[in-house]
Design an enzyme around this catalytic site. Structure first.
Site, PDB file in Angstrom:
ATOM      1  N   ASP A  80       0.815  -1.207   0.000  1.00 20.90           N
ATOM      2  CA  ASP A  80       0.000   0.000   0.000  1.00 20.90           C
ATOM      3  C   ASP A  80       0.853   1.263   0.000  1.00 20.90           C
ATOM      4  O   ASP A  80       1.977   1.261   0.493  1.00 20.90           O
ATOM      5  CB  ASP A  80      -0.854  -0.017   1.274  1.00 20.90           C
ATOM      6  CG  ASP A  80      -2.222   0.572   1.047  1.00 20.90           C
ATOM      7  OD1 ASP A  80      -2.453   1.126  -0.041  1.00 20.90           O
ATOM      8  OD2 ASP A  80      -3.048   0.486   1.962  1.00 20.90           O
ATOM      9  N   HIS A 134      -4.745   6.319  -3.546  1.00 19.85           N
ATOM     10  CA  HIS A 134      -4.407   5.005  -2.987  1.00 19.85           C
ATOM     11  C   HIS A 134      -3.811   4.209  -4.120  1.00 19.85           C
ATOM     12  O   HIS A 134      -4.345   4.225  -5.230  1.00 19.85           O
ATOM     13  CB  HIS A 134      -5.645   4.206  -2.551  1.00 19.85           C
ATOM     14  CG  HIS A 134      -6.605   4.933  -1.681  1.00 19.85           C
ATOM     15  ND1 HIS A 134      -6.815   4.560  -0.385  1.00 19.85           N
ATOM     16  CD2 HIS A 134      -7.433   5.964  -1.916  1.00 19.85           C
ATOM     17  CE1 HIS A 134      -7.751   5.341   0.138  1.00 19.85           C
ATOM     18  NE2 HIS A 134      -8.136   6.199  -0.773  1.00 19.85           N
TER      19      HIS A 134
END
Length: 645
Positions: free
Chosen positions: A386, A518
């Site tokens: 991430d 993201h």
RNA sequence: GCCAUUGUAGCUCAGGGGUAGAGUACUUCCUUGGUAAGGAAGGGGUCACGAGUUCAAUUCUCGUCAAUGGCUCCA
């Protein structure tokens, strides 16, 4: 007379009312035997439908996708006929053709079909097929259609009919089976020569889990027995690439009933592989200006109430963790973004600081439904590669572009060519349900489209598929059995900065909201490794594979020399080991081949005398004798090429 | 979560109401060899777990856990 135009633009004259089948016959008997359907002015129809006006015509046989589709759809009817004969009173839902075959959803009342029953259904289908039952198309009024299925007592067909307009309802009759159907169908069932029922499964009527679950029978048919056999062989071959099978064989990961479903345990070799992937990405990210952060695996309930995830996760997830303090609750984190938002807001930011890129291999936990768990591709605890980028609206495009470059670099280093890129944008007719200003959405969507255009990628644009908080781009791949999985994702988010009240001070000395991106190039380490295993059949690229070479001494007499070679390889950071068993060389080679170790180094008297190794490449065979240094260079060159492709 | 199927040695699997078998892997011995399986002996199983039926259950029934193929879901 009417004029029929063929795909090659030649035009021929025929009597009005001629059928595609007649036309095929006029060309050749062989073609006529093989024609299953035809496209008339863009519409795929029965080969037996009369053509009453000038038209463009394309004939389809089994070798065309449209032909397969027709054949399999007709096969679905044939299967239904067989099931109706064997299970009187069965009611039928829908029975379409699919990518590989067809299915039919059936309500069997209190009867059950299991794999043991497949044979008798197949036999019945073949028996019916041999009767060369013709498919007869009938236009039916809505009233008559309702009457027919009311008498038959099939509420599913009635429900479908009720949604149709009078005048557009057609029935197809074949043998004793009559079905509501738009068509088209093959002229008769005679062309169906090989039949296989593939599986049985439950399927909710119309995909609604609150409605009755029907029995879905999957099957496939072929015009030749040989083609069915080939299909089954291909299926077996594909199963050999299954990551669950190879993962076990190569000792990469395992599961434990005691630890719990969907919670993978990474074995030493798997962990090594994964760590190497992580390090590769870490290096790429370091160069791209990312900063690593580390956050805890749990967070207070209030964190997820702020982020809005609480509403979605509250009921159907892992239960909150309570503490000795009354009313204090923590959640296992289902994603990393809220934690990263808190890192961002730990101090004030100037526009000069942006973009800020926080990266973390963050392990998250999601309570996926038990029936949905699947090897490493769908698990309950997994690690996302991430990162969250906080930037100004004007920086979105460049950041998006840079992220795509990272994804492409990874795919290239791993030789991933077979993927599709999906761009998910707003539903232009319903912009109300999205958060964020129109201006920012337009800016972000345009940025994504432009970046996709500039990188020359083949993309599919889906309107209405965007998340409510922003547009996104997903990278999808298929596994060995053709199931689609989403790997990498890049998502623009206007929502979380709002909810966490994130700010930066602009050049105008006013406070502004940053945009958040993201992104996870791998998606998750678990799923990525699973797909990588299936794409490579466990033959990983040299830079990645846990064991790059194995030294095979011809006999115990050369153990000392083998150890010397091992030491030299280890000094050059080549991952190798020795097979010291007192087995013959042939056996050692076989075992190393099956373990997919890229290089086998055979050492005996000849090599020891001159400080050499005899090199065999996995899957390729003997590639000759090299000095140890030459072998080291060979490995290093190959690794270098792989990584910088 | 739902439908169907399955769970026997580390792995792949056979068997079946009277407490278990093969191949392979593993250990030991013989063999000391040149590019995909040398030979022999041996150790290894609460037949997933729990309850019920039975004189007797690994085998039959029910439940639980887990896996497989789908459906639904997938922030």
């Amino acid at each position: 007379m009417i004029s029929i135009t063929f795909p090659d633009k030649t035009v021929r004259q025929y009597e009005e009312g001629v059928t595609a089948l007649d036309i095929a016959k006029s060309i050749s008997e062989g073609l006529a035997r093989n024609v299953v359907s035809a496209k008339v002015d863009g519409e795929v129809v029965d080969a037996t439908r009369p053509i009453n006006r000038d038209a463009e015509l394309q004939l389809f046989t089994w070798n065309d996708n449209e032909g397969k589709s027709t054949m399999w759809h007709s096969s679905a009817h044939l299967m239904a006929e067989a099931v109706e004969a064997l299970y009187p009173g069965a009611k039928f839902g829908i029975g379409p053709d699919i990518e590989n075959g067809f299915y039919y959803d059936i309500d069997l009342g209190d009867k059950v079909i299991s794999e043991n029953d497949f044979k008798k259904i197949e036999d019945k289908m073949l028996e019916l097929a041999r009767q060369k039952q013709e498919f007869v198309r009938k236009e039916v009024s809505k009233e008559d259609a309702i009457k027919y299925f009311t008498e038959k007592g099939d509420e599913y067909k009635l429900e479908l009919i009720n949604e149709l307009e009078d005048g557009e309802i057609t029935f197809y009759e074949s043998g004793n089976f009559t079905d509501l159907c738009r068509g088209p169908h093959v002229p008769n069932t005679g062309g169906i020569k090989a039949v296989k029922i593939l599986s049985v499964a439950g399927a909710y009527w119309r995909g609604d889990e609150n409605r009755k679950q029907l029995t879905r029978l999957y099957g496939i048919t072929f015009p030749k027995k040989k083609e069915l056999d080939e299909f089954l062989v291909r299926l077996e071959e594909a199963k050999k690439r299954d990551h669950r099978k190879i993962g076990k064989e190569l000792e990469l990961f395992t599961f434990s009933q005691r630890v719990g479903a969907g919670l993978p345990l990474w074995l030493p070799k798997g962990a090594q592989l994964r760590e190497r992937l992580e390090n590769f990405l870490k290096k790429v990210q370091r160069e791209a200006g990312y900063e690593p952060v580390i956050t805890p695996h749990i967070g207070k309930v209030e964190l997820y109430k702020t982020s809005g995830h609480y509403d979605k996760y509250g009921e159907d997830s892992f239960r909150p963790i309570s503490t000795p303090i009354e009313g204090e609750e923590f959640f296992l984190k289902p994603m990393n973004c809220p934690h990263h938002c808190e890192i961002y807001s730990s101090k004030p930011h100037s526009y000069r600081d942006l973009p800020i890129r926080y990266a973390e291999f963050g392990t998250v936990y999601r309570y996926e439904q038990s029936g949905e768990l699947h090897g490493l591709t769908r698990v309950r605890g997994f690690t996302q590669d991430d990162a969250h980028i906080f930037c100004t609206p004007d920086q979105v495009k460049d950041e998006f572009k840079a992220v795509m470059a990272i994804v492409m670099k990874i795919f290239s280093a791993l030789d991933f060519k077979d993927f599709t890129v999906q761009i998910s944008l707003r539903d232009p007719d319903d912009t109300e349900k999205y958060i964020g200003t129109d201006e920012n959405w337009e800016k972000a969507e345009r940025a994504i489209l432009e970046v996709a255009e500039e990188t020359g990628l083949n993309t599919i644009v889906e309107y209405g598929e965007a998340a409510f908080y922003g547009p996104k781009m997903d990278f999808m791949v298929k596994d060995a059995l053709g199931r689609k999985w989403q790997l990498g994702t890049i998502q623009v988010d206007y929502n979380l900065p709002e909810r966490f009240e994130l700010e930066y001070v602009g050049a105008d000395n006013e406070k502004h909201r940053p945009v958040m991106i993201h992104r996870a190039p791998f998606g998750s380490m678990e799923r990525f490794v699973a797909v990588l295993i299936e794409h490579t059949e466990g033959k990983f690229p040299l830079w990645l594979t846990p064991e790059q070479a194995i030294i095979l001494p011809i006999s115990e007499k050369y153990q000392k020399y083998a150890e010397k070679v091992l030491k030299l390889l280890n000094n050059s950071e080549i991952r190798a080991q020795i097979d010291s068993r007192s087995e013959k060389t042939g056996k050692k080679i076989r075992d190393a081949e099956l373990k997919r170790i890229p290089y086998m180094l055979i050492v005996g008297e000849k090599e020891e005398g001159q400080g050499l190794v005899s090199v065999r490449r996995q899957g390729k065979g003997d590639i000759g004798t090299l000095s140890i240094q030459e072998f080291v260079d060979l490995i290093n060159d190959e690794v270098e090429k792989e990584i910088n492709k």
